[in-house]
Scaffold this active site. Structure first.
Site, short mmCIF file in Angstrom:
data_model
loop_
_atom_site.label_atom_id
_atom_site.label_comp_id
_atom_site.label_asym_id
_atom_site.label_seq_id
_atom_site.Cartn_x
_atom_site.Cartn_y
_atom_site.Cartn_z
N ARG A 169 0.82 -1.22 0.00
CA ARG A 169 0.00 0.00 0.00
C ARG A 169 0.85 1.26 0.00
NH1 ARG A 169 -2.92 -3.75 3.00
NH2 ARG A 169 -1.94 -3.09 4.91
N GLU A 182 4.86 -9.94 15.35
CA GLU A 182 4.29 -10.48 16.58
C GLU A 182 4.59 -11.99 16.66
OE1 GLU A 182 0.22 -9.47 16.91
OE2 GLU A 182 0.02 -10.40 18.88
P1 AMP Z 1 4.26 -2.23 11.68
O1 AMP Z 1 5.51 -2.82 11.10
O2 AMP Z 1 3.78 -2.91 12.92
O3 AMP Z 1 4.39 -0.73 11.88
O4 AMP Z 1 3.10 -2.46 10.62
C1 AMP Z 1 2.98 -1.63 9.52
C2 AMP Z 1 2.59 -2.39 8.29
O5 AMP Z 1 1.57 -3.35 8.55
C3 AMP Z 1 2.05 -1.43 7.26
O6 AMP Z 1 2.61 -1.76 5.99
C4 AMP Z 1 0.55 -1.61 7.29
O7 AMP Z 1 0.01 -1.64 5.98
C5 AMP Z 1 0.30 -2.94 8.00
N1 AMP Z 1 -0.62 -2.84 9.16
C6 AMP Z 1 -0.31 -3.06 10.45
N2 AMP Z 1 -1.37 -2.92 11.25
C7 AMP Z 1 -2.40 -2.57 10.45
C8 AMP Z 1 -3.79 -2.25 10.69
N3 AMP Z 1 -4.33 -2.25 11.92
N4 AMP Z 1 -4.55 -1.93 9.62
C9 AMP Z 1 -4.02 -1.90 8.37
N5 AMP Z 1 -2.74 -2.20 8.09
C10 AMP Z 1 -1.92 -2.53 9.11
#
Ligand code: AMP
Length: 170
Positions: free
Chosen positions: A57, A94
């Protein structure tokens, strides 16, 4: 207002996660234009040379923003997708691990990079993207996302790279 275009999808892709669905934002011409216009105002475009987008995205917003501002676009992709020589970076999820990759010659020495994704959650993906840009000689000057899950404090993992977001859920 960006928030009015975001759809919450509970328990996707797994129980307990509230997925922030950006497709209503993208499919509305006014929403899409608003998101790109607002992203373009977050950071002075003279402060960076190129935009890096994180699969998948981050490609949507990153490419549209690059076109709007007359910048080039660099994809950061999941493993095995880029055809040329790559640098890679793994990070913890996670459950388990993930890896992202970039072409080793994507950034000429000392180019200033804005990294774009749709959403910042724990910050693990953005932190890995920052490391990747540095590995190939670029300077990550800022991170920009449409949505920040502020309660997960992801920006604290990004060190001295300033994070900008259009919408924060706290
Ligand atoms: P993080 O590495 O935990 O910051 O996760 C970020 C990535 O995971 C991004 O590329 C987001 O598109 C996806 N992502 C994580 N949590 C969500 C959520 N609650 N809703 C949509 N996309 C998420």
């Amino acid at each position: 207002m960006i928030e009015s275009y975001i759809r919450d999808v509970p328990d996707f892709p797994k129980p307990g996660i509230v997925f922030k669905d950006i497709t209503p934002l993208l499919q509305d011409p006014a929403g899409l234009a608003l998101s790109i216009d607002e992203l373009s105002k977050l950071i002075d475009p003279s402060e960076y040379d190129l935009i890096c987008g994180i699969e998948s995205r981050g490609f949507i917003f990153g490419t549209a923003l690059a076109r709007q501002l007359g910048k080039g676009f660099i994809p950061i992709r999941k493993p095995g997708k880029l055809p040329w020589k790559t640098e890679s970076e793994s990070y913890e999820l996670e459950y388990g691990q993930d890896t992202i990759e970039i072409h080793i010659d994507a950034v000429r020495e000392k180019k200033r990079i804005l990294i774009v994704d749709d959403l910042l959650a724990t910050g693990g993906t953005m932190e890995a993207a920052i490391k990747l840009v540095r590995k190939i000689g670029g300077i990550p000057v800022a991170a920009a996302v449409v949505i920040e899950l502020g309660f997960l404090a992801g920006r604290e993992r990004l060190g001295d790279v300033p994070t900008h977001s259009l919408l924060v859920y706290s």
